[in-house]
Design a protein around this motif. Sequence first.
Motif, short mmCIF file in Angstrom:
data_model
loop_
_atom_site.label_atom_id
_atom_site.label_comp_id
_atom_site.label_asym_id
_atom_site.label_seq_id
_atom_site.Cartn_x
_atom_site.Cartn_y
_atom_site.Cartn_z
N ARG A 125 0.70 -0.98 0.12
CA ARG A 125 0.09 -0.09 0.10
C ARG A 125 0.80 1.24 0.10
NH1 ARG A 125 -3.39 -3.34 3.48
NH2 ARG A 125 -2.38 -2.52 5.22
N GLY A 126 2.14 1.06 0.71
CA GLY A 126 2.77 2.34 0.70
C GLY A 126 3.54 2.62 -0.56
N GLU A 128 1.96 1.92 -3.53
CA GLU A 128 0.77 2.22 -4.20
C GLU A 128 0.52 3.84 -4.21
OE1 GLU A 128 -4.07 1.80 -4.26
OE2 GLU A 128 -2.69 0.02 -3.67
N TYR A 129 0.65 4.22 -2.73
CA TYR A 129 0.30 5.56 -2.45
C TYR A 129 1.30 6.55 -2.87
CZ TYR A 129 -4.29 4.73 -0.64
OH TYR A 129 -5.69 4.16 -0.43
N LYS A 132 1.37 7.81 -6.18
CA LYS A 132 0.43 8.64 -6.56
C LYS A 132 0.38 9.87 -6.10
CE LYS A 132 -3.58 5.34 -6.81
NZ LYS A 132 -4.98 5.17 -6.15
N TYR A 133 1.15 9.91 -4.70
CA TYR A 133 0.97 11.39 -3.96
C TYR A 133 2.47 11.82 -3.63
CZ TYR A 133 -3.79 9.90 -3.32
OH TYR A 133 -5.27 9.42 -3.58
N CYS A 136 3.15 10.05 1.71
CA CYS A 136 2.30 9.06 2.30
C CYS A 136 2.91 8.50 3.54
CB CYS A 136 1.76 8.23 1.51
SG CYS A 136 2.62 6.81 1.03
N ALA A 138 1.76 5.58 6.97
CA ALA A 138 0.90 4.56 7.36
C ALA A 138 0.23 5.22 8.57
CB ALA A 138 1.54 3.28 7.67
N ARG A 209 -0.59 12.36 2.44
CA ARG A 209 -1.61 11.26 2.14
C ARG A 209 -1.56 10.15 3.55
NH1 ARG A 209 -5.75 8.13 1.58
NH2 ARG A 209 -7.01 8.14 -0.30
N PHE A 211 -2.48 6.37 4.57
CA PHE A 211 -3.05 5.14 4.17
C PHE A 211 -3.07 4.02 5.34
CE2 PHE A 211 1.84 4.55 3.54
CZ PHE A 211 1.88 3.28 3.85
N GLU A 212 -3.88 3.22 5.07
CA GLU A 212 -4.24 2.11 6.05
C GLU A 212 -2.99 1.38 6.39
OE1 GLU A 212 -7.04 -1.71 6.54
OE2 GLU A 212 -8.16 0.34 6.43
#
Length: 239
Positions: A125-126, A128-129, A132-133, A136, A138, A209, A211-212
Amino acid sequence: MTKHGKKKCTAIVLAAGQGRRMGSAVQKQYIELEGKPLIYYTLQTFEKSEVIDDVILVVGPGQIAYVQEEILDPYHIEKVHTIVEGGKERYESVFRGLRAVKDSECYVFIHDGARMFVDEAILQRGYEYVEKYGACVAGMPSKDTVKMVDEENFAVSTPDRRFVWTVQTPQVFEYSLIEEAYSKLMKEEGIQVTDDAMVAEQMLGVSVRLFEGSYRNLKITTPEDLEIAGTFLQNASAS
């Protein structure tokens, strides 16, 4: 870019803290759980990860040889290509880790070594984000109501819990962004920062950003945390 088209990812793992709240003669990252030092579990996740390409390990003064001989070699941790000594404060240790990064085009995953339950899903997830940004971190929505207090600990406000997250690591950035932010920070005086996102926000005005992460991704800080971690490990080995 790596051979699969993924941008290179370097992890900076911070293991230079003194762990004073642990009340142990042994620094917390070297306390053994289920027969292995705490830092082993953190490094093993990065070692096996498809996201992380290499690791820079930041340790306390005089600990480089110890970590190499007692942890990296015996447990065959091969992604750690550089070990550096940290500073007195966390931000100094991060900066020293950043200065050791060899590829300025990479993404950097800054992670507290005492968060031993980071997992591959969080790292994915890190990646991926950050794609995009660019910046980010966690975190997880707060389970508890949070009160803002004054200097005498009287409650002054109650933030809407829907918008309150507790921040974790890894905190993930484009290298050039976070290196510039930390380089500016090191020239300032009297600025208090508690995490990498705060450095990016204050030094560059960057929006970070969230993220979970995971509620299991706790930071081992107190003896109570160590008990919880031991339970997690026992449950994992039993399943």
